[in-house]
Every structure is written in C-alpha cells, then in structure tokens.
Design a protein around this motif. Structure first.
Motif, PDB file in Angstrom:
ATOM      1  N   GLN A   4      51.682  49.611  36.638  1.00 50.33           N
ATOM      2  CA  GLN A   4      51.404  48.356  37.351  1.00 50.33           C
ATOM      3  C   GLN A   4      49.921  47.987  37.334  1.00 50.33           C
ATOM      4  O   GLN A   4      49.061  48.856  37.291  1.00 50.33           O
ATOM      5  N   ILE A   5      49.667  46.700  37.422  1.00 49.70           N
ATOM      6  CA  ILE A   5      48.303  46.209  37.589  1.00 49.70           C
ATOM      7  C   ILE A   5      47.810  46.636  38.972  1.00 49.70           C
ATOM      8  O   ILE A   5      48.547  46.539  39.943  1.00 49.70           O
ATOM      9  N   PRO A   6      46.575  47.167  39.085  1.00 46.23           N
ATOM     10  CA  PRO A   6      46.100  47.586  40.407  1.00 46.23           C
ATOM     11  C   PRO A   6      46.099  46.401  41.390  1.00 46.23           C
ATOM     12  O   PRO A   6      45.780  45.278  40.984  1.00 46.23           O
ATOM     13  N   ALA A  40      44.193  45.234  43.602  1.00 50.11           N
ATOM     14  CA  ALA A  40      42.977  44.433  43.759  1.00 50.11           C
ATOM     15  C   ALA A  40      42.854  43.370  42.675  1.00 50.11           C
ATOM     16  O   ALA A  40      42.166  42.361  42.853  1.00 50.11           O
ATOM     17  N   LEU A  41      43.518  43.588  41.537  1.00 49.46           N
ATOM     18  CA  LEU A  41      43.364  42.656  40.419  1.00 49.46           C
ATOM     19  C   LEU A  41      44.650  41.911  40.095  1.00 49.46           C
ATOM     20  O   LEU A  41      44.719  41.180  39.113  1.00 49.46           O
ATOM     21  N   SER A  42      45.684  42.106  40.915  1.00 48.54           N
ATOM     22  CA  SER A  42      46.913  41.378  40.620  1.00 48.54           C
ATOM     23  C   SER A  42      46.742  39.925  41.065  1.00 48.54           C
ATOM     24  O   SER A  42      45.757  39.561  41.691  1.00 48.54           O
ATOM     25  N   GLY A  43      47.708  39.115  40.716  1.00 55.94           N
ATOM     26  CA  GLY A  43      47.585  37.695  41.029  1.00 55.94           C
ATOM     27  C   GLY A  43      46.869  36.957  39.913  1.00 55.94           C
ATOM     28  O   GLY A  43      46.486  37.552  38.900  1.00 55.94           O
ATOM     29  N   ALA A  44      46.699  35.669  40.094  1.00 53.34           N
ATOM     30  CA  ALA A  44      46.120  34.862  39.038  1.00 53.34           C
ATOM     31  C   ALA A  44      45.318  33.723  39.648  1.00 53.34           C
ATOM     32  O   ALA A  44      45.484  33.384  40.816  1.00 53.34           O
ATOM     33  N   THR A  45      44.432  33.143  38.838  1.00 53.10           N
ATOM     34  CA  THR A  45      43.617  32.021  39.288  1.00 53.10           C
ATOM     35  C   THR A  45      43.987  30.799  38.478  1.00 53.10           C
ATOM     36  O   THR A  45      44.109  30.886  37.264  1.00 53.10           O
ATOM     37  N   ASP A  46      44.168  29.685  39.148  1.00 54.60           N
ATOM     38  CA  ASP A  46      44.494  28.451  38.432  1.00 54.60           C
ATOM     39  C   ASP A  46      43.204  27.793  37.962  1.00 54.60           C
ATOM     40  O   ASP A  46      42.370  27.389  38.765  1.00 54.60           O
ATOM     41  N   LEU A  47      43.018  27.755  36.653  1.00 57.03           N
ATOM     42  CA  LEU A  47      41.779  27.200  36.121  1.00 57.03           C
ATOM     43  C   LEU A  47      41.893  25.704  35.857  1.00 57.03           C
ATOM     44  O   LEU A  47      41.006  25.114  35.261  1.00 57.03           O
ATOM     45  N   ASN A  74      44.133  37.498  36.930  1.00 57.49           N
ATOM     46  CA  ASN A  74      42.856  38.115  37.280  1.00 57.49           C
ATOM     47  C   ASN A  74      42.574  39.355  36.440  1.00 57.49           C
ATOM     48  O   ASN A  74      41.441  39.619  36.071  1.00 57.49           O
ATOM     49  N   TYR A  75      43.667  40.104  36.144  1.00 56.53           N
ATOM     50  CA  TYR A  75      43.453  41.346  35.418  1.00 56.53           C
ATOM     51  C   TYR A  75      42.866  41.083  34.032  1.00 56.53           C
ATOM     52  O   TYR A  75      41.996  41.801  33.558  1.00 56.53           O
ATOM     53  N   ARG A  76      43.351  40.013  33.391  1.00 61.33           N
ATOM     54  CA  ARG A  76      42.842  39.711  32.038  1.00 61.33           C
ATOM     55  C   ARG A  76      41.373  39.306  32.087  1.00 61.33           C
ATOM     56  O   ARG A  76      40.600  39.622  31.183  1.00 61.33           O
ATOM     57  N   GLY A  77      41.012  38.577  33.146  1.00 60.99           N
ATOM     58  CA  GLY A  77      39.606  38.218  33.316  1.00 60.99           C
ATOM     59  C   GLY A  77      38.755  39.470  33.431  1.00 60.99           C
ATOM     60  O   GLY A  77      37.700  39.589  32.794  1.00 60.99           O
ATOM     61  N   TRP A  78      39.249  40.423  34.202  1.00 60.31           N
ATOM     62  CA  TRP A  78      38.563  41.699  34.386  1.00 60.31           C
ATOM     63  C   TRP A  78      38.382  42.414  33.050  1.00 60.31           C
ATOM     64  O   TRP A  78      37.308  42.940  32.758  1.00 60.31           O
ATOM     65  N   VAL A  79      39.423  42.382  32.219  1.00 56.31           N
ATOM     66  CA  VAL A  79      39.341  43.054  30.916  1.00 56.31           C
ATOM     67  C   VAL A  79      38.211  42.470  30.075  1.00 56.31           C
ATOM     68  O   VAL A  79      37.417  43.203  29.477  1.00 56.31           O
ATOM     69  N   ALA A 110      46.916  49.650  29.497  1.00 51.27           N
ATOM     70  CA  ALA A 110      48.155  50.166  30.094  1.00 51.27           C
ATOM     71  C   ALA A 110      48.896  49.153  30.971  1.00 51.27           C
ATOM     72  O   ALA A 110      50.110  49.002  30.846  1.00 51.27           O
ATOM     73  N   PRO A 111      48.234  48.426  31.875  1.00 52.77           N
ATOM     74  CA  PRO A 111      48.991  47.486  32.705  1.00 52.77           C
ATOM     75  C   PRO A 111      49.477  46.244  31.952  1.00 52.77           C
ATOM     76  O   PRO A 111      50.375  45.563  32.424  1.00 52.77           O
ATOM     77  N   ILE A 112      48.867  45.934  30.805  1.00 53.50           N
ATOM     78  CA  ILE A 112      49.252  44.707  30.088  1.00 53.50           C
ATOM     79  C   ILE A 112      50.431  44.977  29.163  1.00 53.50           C
ATOM     80  O   ILE A 112      51.420  44.255  29.161  1.00 53.50           O
ATOM     81  N   TYR A 113      50.313  46.011  28.344  1.00 54.14           N
ATOM     82  CA  TYR A 113      51.396  46.382  27.449  1.00 54.14           C
ATOM     83  C   TYR A 113      52.049  47.598  28.066  1.00 54.14           C
ATOM     84  O   TYR A 113      51.400  48.363  28.750  1.00 54.14           O
ATOM     85  N   SER A 114      53.337  47.811  27.821  1.00 58.00           N
ATOM     86  CA  SER A 114      53.927  49.013  28.386  1.00 58.00           C
ATOM     87  C   SER A 114      53.319  50.210  27.657  1.00 58.00           C
ATOM     88  O   SER A 114      52.934  50.125  26.504  1.00 58.00           O
ATOM     89  N   VAL A 115      53.203  51.312  28.389  1.00 58.08           N
ATOM     90  CA  VAL A 115      52.597  52.505  27.829  1.00 58.08           C
ATOM     91  C   VAL A 115      53.615  53.150  26.904  1.00 58.08           C
ATOM     92  O   VAL A 115      54.567  53.763  27.374  1.00 58.08           O
ATOM     93  N   ASN A 116      53.472  52.966  25.607  1.00 55.62           N
ATOM     94  CA  ASN A 116      54.436  53.593  24.712  1.00 55.62           C
ATOM     95  C   ASN A 116      53.771  54.187  23.487  1.00 55.62           C
ATOM     96  O   ASN A 116      52.673  53.793  23.113  1.00 55.62           O
ATOM     97  N   PRO A 117      54.440  55.176  22.869  1.00 55.62           N
ATOM     98  CA  PRO A 117      53.802  55.945  21.796  1.00 55.62           C
ATOM     99  C   PRO A 117      53.379  55.104  20.599  1.00 55.62           C
ATOM    100  O   PRO A 117      52.524  55.516  19.832  1.00 55.62           O
ATOM    101  N   ASN A 118      53.979  53.917  20.426  1.00 52.96           N
ATOM    102  CA  ASN A 118      53.628  53.108  19.251  1.00 52.96           C
ATOM    103  C   ASN A 118      52.477  52.151  19.517  1.00 52.96           C
ATOM    104  O   ASN A 118      52.082  51.413  18.633  1.00 52.96           O
TER     105      ASN A 118
END
Lengths: 295, 416
Positions: free
Chosen positions: A130-132, A134-141, A148-153, A217-225
């Motif tokens: 899961q997205i932590p 503190a960074l979940s949610g989104a901002t309407d631009l 928010n998480y993508r902005g953080w990235v 990890a929070p954006i794509y599922s954590v998988n071996p590929n």
C-alpha cells in the motif's frame, strides 16, 4: 476546451506530467547503471533483479517484521546494498581483467537465478503493497488528478539524482573515484585502497536500484518480473545518454519518459517501441550517445 | 544481432527450454507406455500465467487421479509437465513430442490463446484428447473447433456476456476499452462490444496497449477518463489487469464515478491486488472455492497438494476435466481410449459428469463444456472474514445461458 494537434489541451498536459513521472524511474534506475558502468566498466544486467529485490525487501519487512514504508526506504537499500557488496566481492571482482562481455553474461545469469528463485517462492502475480498513509490521496491540478505519491516520486528522484551527480562530479571522494577509473595503479600509489573503493561503488549503485524498487513498490505490484520489464528500457536510456555519463542518463531518463508519454496519446501501439527508435536514431547520428565522450 | 525487444530471459532460454520436457518426462519404453494412461499438463511454469496455471494445475491433476479411483481399477496414470513459455512454437513442439515419442494420451490446461490454438491443431493431427481449461479465445469451439478439443472452463464470449451484460444493466451504458494488443485482447473487445451494443449501450473508443511490456497504464486510464465513458472495459489479463485496477484507484478514476469492468479476473489477481484496491470490482468466474460445501471440500483436498494455494477457476477446470477424462477412460477401458482421442471425446460428449468443483457438466457437439457461471463482486476489507475470502455472489447464470449458442459459433462440426 482548447486543442493541440487534435488532442484536448488538459489531456496533453496530463500526459506530459505522467511522462515526467515515468521518466523519474528511468532516471533513477539508469543512474545506478551509469555509476556502475562509468566507474567499474561492468555492464550490470542484474540491475533489474536488484531493483526487484529492493521492492521485495520492503514487502518482506512489512509482512514479517511490521516495518513500514519510511524505514524500508532506508533499510531496503542498505540490505540489498550489502548483498551487492557480497556479489562484488565473491564473483564480479574476478572479471575486471576480462572483456565487458563476461561481466554482461555473469550478471545476466545472476539475474535469471535471482528472478527464478523469487518466482519459485512468491509466484508470478505479485504482492500488494500500500501507499503510505501520509502520501495517499491526490491533488486536483485543474487539468488532471495528481496522486500525491507520484509527486513524491518525482521530487525524490530529482533530489537523489542531483545529489549523486554532486558527489561524483564535485566532491573529493568523487574526484578520487574518477581518478581510479582513469588510472587505478597511480591512485593506488597515492595510498588509496582502490579495490575497496570499487566494491563500495558497486554497492552504492545497487543501493540506488533497491531505493528505486521501494519507490516503485506501491505503484506496481511487487512481483518477480518487475525488474525485467524495466531493464531493457533503462539500458536504452543509458545508451542514448552516453554509456557512463551520469548527467546524460538523468536527463535522458526524464526526456524519454516524456517522449513515451506523448506516444501513448498519438500512437499508443508504438509506445513500447518508441524508445528504441530514438536509440537507433541517436546511435546513427552520435554513436557515443547524446552526452557521451567519443572514445 | 536480434532486435532489442526479444532479449528477455525467456527468448534466451527458449531453445534450452524446448528440451525441458525431455528432462521432466520419465523415459519409458513403448511397451510400458501402452499399459497405462499418460496425461500431459502443458502450461506456463515461469511467466505471467504461472499463478493461474503452473504447479497448482499439476496438483489438480494429481487430485483428479486420486478422486477418480482408476488406479484401484488397474489403470496406471503418468503425469508429464511442460512449460510452453507463452510461445506457440514451443507449445506445439512439446505437444508433438509428447504425442510422437512419449505416448501421451491427453493434453490439458494450456493458458494463452495463441498457444492454445496451436496445440489444438497438433492434438487434432495426432488424434489425442485436448482439454483446454485456461485459454480465453472462444474460437476454440468456433471456427477452430476440432473433434479432439474440449474447452472446459470459460471463454471470451461467456466473460463478455456475463460481466459486460451485468455492467450495462447496472447503468453502464457508455464504454471505453483498454485492450491488450494481441489475439486474446482483441477477441474480448470484439465480443464485449457486441453485447454492449445489443444491450443499447455505446462504445466511445478504445486504446490498444503494447503486450507484453506495458507496466504503466495511467496514461491510457486518463484517456479513457477524458472520453467521459461510464465504464472502462479492461480487455487484458494477469498483471496488466491488476496494474490497471491499482492505477485507476491511484488516479482517482474510480472515485470519480467511472466503473471498471475487469473482463478476465482470477482469484489470484484479487489476491495480488489486495481487497483495498480490488473492492467493488464485478467479475465472472465458473468456480470459486467458497461457493458451497462441495467446492470447499475439493479445495481442501487440492490445497494439501499445492502448498496451501487456493485454486482459481482455470486450475479447478483442470481438476474437473482430468476427472471427467479418467472416468471416461474407466468406462471405455484404457486400450480403447488410447486408440483414438477423437473417439474418446465423442464418448465424453454423450456423458454427463458430476464433480465437486463444477457440479454437473455436459459437453456440446462443438466441444464447449457447459456448467453455470457466477457473477461476483469483490468484498471490501471489512466484509472479508479471512484469508482468500474475497467474493460475494451477485448472480448465477445457468449453464444453458452462460455460453454462446451452439449455432452462432461457426464450428464446422456442428453442421457436419
């Protein structure tokens, strides 16, 4: 609503921003590769697997030890960096005297083994992370909904890229590193422990990959590929930027993210190929890459 | 130098892995092979479809052998396993080798529509029974149907009809498709479009995403959102679908009122997504472990062999298909069943089967296996009471309505 080339303006701005976000991942991953290639002359094909291991380390920390995202952001690169250290000491260091191809083959083999082991234990469809809070949610631009998480990235990626560039280009440590690449015996004569420097550099490159893994990890599922999906594109980024050029791979990473984002609007079927088309064109015009020094 | 895209671990391994079944297959002489039955499980052991088929399918075959009781009747059953790596040429090569050299009598599972169609041709040519449980394309019982092919678990028509129809009924009248750019994705989009239109809905657009190799779908999701469609239809599978669902939640696509229709979602996908991201998703499966006492009982038996992994519908279909086949073999006697795959399938089409996973199943002239389909909604984290407790049942589509009418498929066997 105004239109640009038949596409609504807000949609296009959204796509540009998304391109930058993806570019941030490309930049971060290719940065580690460029550091390792530039200073060690090793084509690290295991980079994608180490990125995947970084994400898995975060997932394992949470699942078994209850350690959340923020500590994992530090711990996972440390753990995987230590693994990189081990890898360099035991196998990779034996190949420095040989042709590049041997390093490529060895690291490619390592990545097959690592991915196979993870697939065997954890299956192929991945684990949720899961997205932590503190960074979940989104901002309407206005023109798009920005998670928010993508902005953080993007912010973190820019900071880390800039810091790495600073360390290598502007500090005494970086100067020693670069000198060791140019002429190792001479640097050693000045009393610098070159093999240790090289080992630590490899570990640092690996830690960067693991750091990107935790971010992903929070954006794509954590998988071996997840690593092998990225690695080929990231190699293209490094080649376009100029093998070993740190600034080159950072700028190219962001730039190609944008190019890919725009392709997704105008010709979606081609979005997986466009980076390689750019690579072909760049190699034809400037064989050393956009920012590379001609050999 | 090969082009860049194919340099993955799989292409490089391709040639070596063609030799894999040789290692996995026990070598026996022909005289011995004639004594018992050999089942070949052909699926994805190392790639994106491993979790919907893979080792759990093998566990399901072993459970079917146990439950059929044929061993006690003196019929020995051998199981061979092959990894087709999602490549039609590798899959067809293994099938051919199994038929020619290893004396395999029945091939089962085979996810990936491209491989499934290739293997169907080989099974027909070699007169071997072919029970497909895990591929989507409805063409297996349509233009590409064969006297040796049985399509067990689901197909694109059924998914489109059930999930698509239910979404339109709920008010999802305008659609935008995100389609994986290969045979399966396009077939699913085609079938769903037909249903949406016949139910009075409209299709506002679609975007074809490169397959494989797309990990970020946010750009496509925003295009879908910009079309102002009420439903975004996901004509893809596996990690493509889970990434779409995850990123749709992240970009506020679903909270903005747009609904997602996951046209092919397996329980393992929901497991990978986590309930927080998957809650509310409407989907269709023909098997769910927690459906009734019988499905719970068979799941308990299978998980004892699968390291606790709960089977999805494709794997349960492998169990059901293998069990039905073995019962037919017992009825026909092994030497007669081994003599001709087409004759065995012909016999199966006259029989009615009953098992714990699917209840009663019958088989139609075109090779389509009929059983009910179930429309589920994914539970919210609060509604879920434990591990793998993921679905609540919305509707049951009876066996005679769940699949494409016999005369609409264009299967040459039907008119023959």
């Amino acid at each position: 609503m105004f239109m640009i080339f038949g596409i609504p303006g807000p949609l296009l701005f959204g796509q540009l921003l998304l391109g930058l976000i993806n570019g941030a991942f490309y930049a971060l991953l290719s940065l580690g590769l460029a550091v390792i290639f530039g200073l060690l002359n090793i084509i690290n094909f295991a980079h994608g697997s180490l990125f995947m291991m970084g994400a898995f380390a975060a997932w394992i920390l949470l699942e078994y030890l209850g350690i959340g995202y923020w500590p994992a952001l530090i711990l996972s690169p440390l753990i995987i960096g230590a693994f990189g250290l081990l890898l360099e000491k035991t196998v990779i260091s034996r190949l420095y005297k040989l042709d590049h191809l041997y390093g490529l083959l060895l690291t490619f083999g390592l990545s097959l083994i690592i991915e196979g082991l993870f697939r065997n234990y954890y299956g192929s469809s991945g684990m949720p992370y899961q997205i932590p809070p503190a960074l979940s949610g989104a901002t309407d631009l206005g023109f798009m909904f920005m998670p928010n998480y993508r902005g953080w990235v993007v912010v973190v990626a820019v900071v880390v890229c800039f810091a790495t560039w600073l360390v290598i280009e502007k500090t005494r440590l970086g100067a020693t590193l670069r000198a060791a690449t140019e002429n190792a015996p001479m640097v050693q004569a000045f009393g610098v422990n070159v093999p240790r420097l090289v080992t630590l550099t490899y570990a640092a490159g690996v830690a960067l990959a693991a750091f990107a893994g935790v971010l992903a990890a929070p954006i794509y599922s954590v998988n071996p590929n997840m690593g092998s999906n990225f690695i080929i594109v990231v190699f293209a980024v490094v080649v376009i930027g100029g093998m070993g050029s740190i600034l080159g791979s950072i700028l190219t990473g962001f730039m190609l993210g944008v190019v890919e984002g725009l392709t997704k609007v105008f010709y979606p079927q081609g979005s997986a190929t466009v980076i390689f088309v750019v690579m072909v064109i760049v190699l034809l015009m400037r064989p050393a890459g956009l920012f590379g020094k001609a050999a | 130098m090969t082009p860049i895209v194919p340099i993955t671990r799989r292409t490089l391994l391709g040639s070596t892995a063609a030799a894999l079944p040789t290692i996995l297959a026990p070598r026996r002489g022909r005289a011995q092979a004639a004594a018992g039955i050999k089942i070949g499980v052909l699926n994805d052991m190392s790639g994106p479809y491993r979790d919907i088929s893979g080792p759990v399918s093998v566990a399901c075959v072993r459970q079917a052998i146990e439950d059929s009781g044929v061993v006690a009747k003196g019929i020995a059953v051998d199981v061979l396993v092959g990894d087709h790596q999602n490549k039609p040429d590798v899959g067809a090569g293994i099938a051919r080798q199994w038929a020619d050299r290893d004396g395999v009598d029945m091939i089962i599972d085979v996810p990936n529509s491209g491989v499934a169609l290739a293997v169907a041709g080989v099974a027909r040519e070699k007169d071997k029974v072919y029970i497909n449980s895990n591929a989507g394309t409805a063409d297996l019982t349509g233009p590409a149907c064969a006297p040796t092919t049985l399509h067990w678990t689901y197909d694109t028509w059924m998914l489109a009809h059930s999930t698509g129809g239910a979404m339109v009924k709920q008010g999802g009248t305008s659609w935008f498709f995100i389609t994986a750019d290969y045979a399966f994705g396009h077939a699913l989009e085609r079938d769903t479009t037909a249903f949406v239109k016949s139910a009075g809905g409209t299709v506002l657009g679609s975007v074809a995403t490169p397959f494989p190799g797309t990990t970020d779908f946010s750009s496509f999701l925003l295009q879908a959102q910009a079309s102002r469609a009420k439903v975004i239809g996901l004509c893809n599978a596996g990690s493509d679908t889970t990434n779409c669902i995850k990123q749709a939640a992240e970009f506020g696509v679903t909270s903005g009122g747009t609904k997602l229709a996951g046209l092919l979602v397996f329980v393992s996908d929901v497991h990978a997504l986590g309930l927080k991201a998957a809650a509310g998703l409407v989907l269709t499966e023909t098997f769910y472990w927690d459906l009734n006492d019988r499905t719970r009982a068979v799941t308990k038996r299978i998980t004892a062999k699968s390291d606790g992994v709960v089977p999805g519908m494709g794997q349960a279909g492998v169990y059901s298909g293998a069990l039905a086949y073995l019962r037919t073999v017992a009825a026909m006697t092994a030497p007669v069943a081994k003599a001709s795959g087409a004759k065995t399938v012909e016999r199966m089409k006259t029989m009615t089967f009953d098992d714990d996973a699917f209840g009663t199943s019958t088989i139609r002239a075109d090779g389509r296996v009929l059983h009910p389909a179930y429309l589920f909604e994914v539970k919210t984290p609060q509604e879920s009471h434990g591990a793998w407790d993921y679905y609540k049942l919305l509707a049951t589509i009876p066996a005679d309505q769940a699949f494409r009418p016999l005369t609409d498929g264009g299967c040459p066997l039907v008119h023959a």
